[in-house]
Design a protein around this motif. Structure first.
Motif, PDB file in Angstrom:
ATOM      1  N   GLY A 263       0.790  -1.224   0.000  1.00 38.51           N
ATOM      2  CA  GLY A 263       0.000   0.000   0.000  1.00 38.51           C
ATOM      3  C   GLY A 263       0.820   1.270   0.000  1.00 38.51           C
ATOM      4  N   ASN A 266      -0.825   3.904  -2.186  1.00 40.24           N
ATOM      5  CA  ASN A 266      -2.271   4.020  -2.018  1.00 40.24           C
ATOM      6  C   ASN A 266      -2.831   5.389  -2.388  1.00 40.24           C
ATOM      7  OD1 ASN A 266      -4.088   1.919  -1.349  1.00 40.24           O
ATOM      8  ND2 ASN A 266      -2.969   1.543   0.528  1.00 40.24           N
ATOM      9  N   LYS A 358      -3.410   1.103   3.755  1.00 40.81           N
ATOM     10  CA  LYS A 358      -4.563   0.411   3.181  1.00 40.81           C
ATOM     11  C   LYS A 358      -5.663   1.434   2.941  1.00 40.81           C
ATOM     12  CE  LYS A 358      -6.139  -4.318   3.611  1.00 40.81           C
ATOM     13  NZ  LYS A 358      -6.249  -5.478   4.536  1.00 40.81           N
TER      14      LYS A 358
END
Length: 675
Positions: A263, A266, A358
């Motif tokens: 991530g 992200n 995340k």
């Protein structure tokens, strides 16, 4: 692979597996791979994978492997040579692995039987991992370090190990090579971030750097890694020509090509997810052209993502001394997410590094921002739980941060105070972060803000807040932002509490008395109470040692009067005022008050019967004392029947609907029931 002769092809139960080639340009060893499709259904509609058991997962996932790899100062990577083809399957199962093959188009097709574990069957990963584990178990006494590394640091056929110094890594390398080579699992494609670790490895067994688009790297569990710089690299190139049709299928394919299990990208990926969510809302088919607005957005995203090659992230996260974990969460109306930073001191210098992150897009159903912030906090706790399981950090060194004062207030409160949606998530958070500290972080200093709102590649390169956390983490804890949640007066999502006020008179002393079901005992108690009250008032009346009948009658009248004032309060008041409502059921009984007690009137007053028989005392049917009175008369008159008992009762009392209570008394009498 064994060629089957014609006389061997007639055996029943043989399964043919189709195969095709897959080209991987960034592979340093096998750019053309043969993939066997064991999920292809046969003539009876059943595929080989449908009847195979895949087996449990024996190795850690990629997220765990990469996260653990980031803590090693010196890294060793290697690959088992043709791992699946080193494992022989049972000859009884080999007949299910047949393929058709010919070396040239003009030759006849031949049937071959695969004798080893085949890539493409659902059980292949389990069989390979299980053989590797058994190999470690069998040699733990002779290769203790190699056995531990084999059990812990392999993902299928990829070795990703490391240690804090070069000497330890060299020992790991030698033991693993000796352990695996002795059992037919030779290692190749060695790579390390320090030349001395693989100095004795031949050039043929070393991993060769791949150079695509001016970026030189090797693959580390799908991630691009530069051993020389010890950094993770990223690249993106659209495989579609400019004139190609842009539809939902191609956009999803391009988004999925951005491999980022930790991530770290992200903020960039979340913008792609939001675009994909818009496509789902439009309910377009997979091959339908997207609207011009979506096409423009996608073109802009592709143009900026191509510069992702300028983004280089250090692999190493220092976990040597005084390590703290700081997890941040944030949400917007479009998305929410969380990120975790590690703060450590190494050689007198403080290091702050982004570990993982995340993100989630907000659901299409509209939700309030505090609820989305709470979902982000749940995502934070679950991500943090995975990291803590890997690193086993002390709970006192773990800190959780949110910029929502409402969420922090929810977390500190009892879950039962909130509505179901909030209560369920608060319970989950409190379970996973029971020993952790929650803090408030200003929005401008929250690195998770990039996850919830997205960012362009240029805005992410050299972004100190995203990769190194807020500045206050470098200072003493006393200077950290303070929690302002005590200033909140009203919180949303509180359960509505309904309060009901019941106006009632005092409890019925007769009904709840200890001896309410004992007629004689209750009367005698009231006699003694009456005597005590008389003596307290200094009454001149003298009492004998024994109780006389007149005292029992007075006690009975006292009890009946009390019951009447409890059961017939409204009617009693009306009778005192000399008027009874016509709607009352008492009208047909011609009631009247005599000596503060309601009695039944009527034409029977002209008879020659005694006064108590002409004007019996009115009593309710449902009072417990009435049941006790009828039961007493029933036993006293030798278990009289219903009609006789009713006649005896009416000599002194008129119980409303008395027959029902009398039948109940007789039915519950054991002697009457058994006779």
């Amino acid at each position: 692979m064994v060629l089957l002769q014609p006389n061997e092809l007639s055996s029943k139960g043989r399964t043919y597996i189709p195969h095709h080639c897959v080209v991987k340009l960034d592979s340093s060893s096998t750019r053309l791979r043969v993939v066997f499709d064991a999920s292809c259904r046969t003539s009876n509609g059943v595929a080989l994978n449908d009847v195979l058991r895949s087996g449990p997962t024996l190795q850690d996932d990629i997220f765990t492997m990469l996260l653990r790899c980031r803590t090693y100062r010196f890294v060793l990577m290697a690959d088992i040579t043709k791992m699946y083809r080193q494992i022989i399957v049972d000859e009884r199962d080999a007949k299910y692995q047949c393929i058709l093959w010919r070396k040239a188009p003009y030759q006849e097709l031949c049937t071959y039987q695969l004798q080893t574990v085949t890539y493409g069957t659902s059980c292949a990963p389990f069989l390979a991992a299980r053989c590797l584990r058994q190999l470690a178990y069998d040699n733990v006494s002779t290769h203790s370090i190699g056995a531990v590394v084999t059990l812990r640091d392999f993902y299928v056929d990829n070795l990703m190990a490391g240690a804090a110094n070069i000497e330890e890594v060299v020992v790991i390398k030698n033991e693993v090579i000796d352990l695996l080579a002795g059992e037919g699992f030779p290692l190749r494609k060695f790579a390390s971030n320090h030349h001395n670790i693989i100095v004795d490895i031949s050039d043929a067994d070393r991993e060769v750097n791949v150079n695509i688009g001016g970026v030189s790297y090797i693959k580390a569990l799908g991630l691009k890694w530069s051993p020389q710089d010890d950094k993770f690299l990223f690249s993106y190139s659209s495989l579609d020509p400019p004139s190609s049709k842009i539809n939902k299928r191609t956009i999803l394919s391009r988004i999925a090509s951005i491999f980022d299990p930790l991530g770290l990208l992200n903020p960039i990926v979340v913008t792609c997810k939001l675009l994909m969510q818009q496509l789902w809302k439009l309910k377009l088919s997979w091959d339908e052209s997207v609207p011009m607005q979506i096409y423009t957005q996608w073109t802009d995203i592709c143009h900026q993502i191509t510069s992702i090659s300028n983004l280089k992230i250090p692999r190493l996260v220092h976990f040597d001394f005084e390590v703290q974990l700081h997890a941040f969460s944030d949400a917007s109306t479009k998305a929410y997410g969380a990120c975790i930073h590690a703060v450590s001191r190494y050689e007198g210098t403080m290091h702050i590094s982004l570990i993982c992150a995340k993100s989630r897009v907000a659901p299409t159903k509209e939700m309030t921002v505090p609820k989305l912030e709470l979902c982000a906090a749940v995502l934070l706790t679950e991500l943090l739980q995975s990291v803590v399981t890997i690193f086993r950090t002390e709970a006192s060194d773990i800190h959780c941060w949110s910029d929502s004062t409402i969420v922090l207030s929810w977390i500190q409160g009892e879950p039962m105070r909130w509505t179901t949606f909030v209560a369920n998530r608060v319970t989950r958070i409190q379970q996973l972060t029971a020993n952790y500290s929650w803090h408030h972080v200003p929005t401008k200093e929250n690195p998770a803000d990039f996850v919830s709102r997205g960012a362009k590649v240029q805005g992410l390169i050299d972004n100190s807040l995203w990769f190194h956390g807020p500045y206050f983490l470098q200072q003493e804890q006393s200077t950290w932002p303070k929690n302002p949640i005590n200033n909140i007066e009203t919180l949303p999502e509180q359960r509505k509490q309904h309060h009901a006020l019941l106006a009632a008179e005092s409890d019925d002393l007769i009904a709840r008395h200890k001896y309410a079901n004992n007629y004689t005992k209750l009367l005698r108690i009231f006699v003694y109470v009456h005597r005590f009250i008389s003596r307290s008032r200094q009454s001149p009346t003298t009492y004998s040692d024994s109780i006389v009948a007149e005292e029992l009658d007075s006690a009975l009248f006292l009890i009946c009067g009390y019951i009447q004032r409890q059961a017939f309060a409204a009617e009693y008041k009306q009778l005192q005022e000399g008027k009874v409502s016509r709607q009352s059921n008492f009208n047909q009984l011609s009631p009247f008050i005599h000596n503060s007690m309601i009695r039944v009137g009527g034409r029977i007053k002209n008879s020659s019967l005694p006064f108590d028989a002409k004007h019996p005392i009115l009593l309710p049917r449902t009072h417990p004392f009435v049941y006790t009175l009828i039961d007493y008369l029933h036993r006293r008159h030798m278990h009289a029947g219903c009609q006789t008992l009713l006649s005896i009762l009416r000599d002194n009392f008129w119980v409303i609907n008395a027959r029902c209570t009398i039948r109940q008394v007789v039915h519950n009498c054991i002697l009457c029931y058994c006779s």
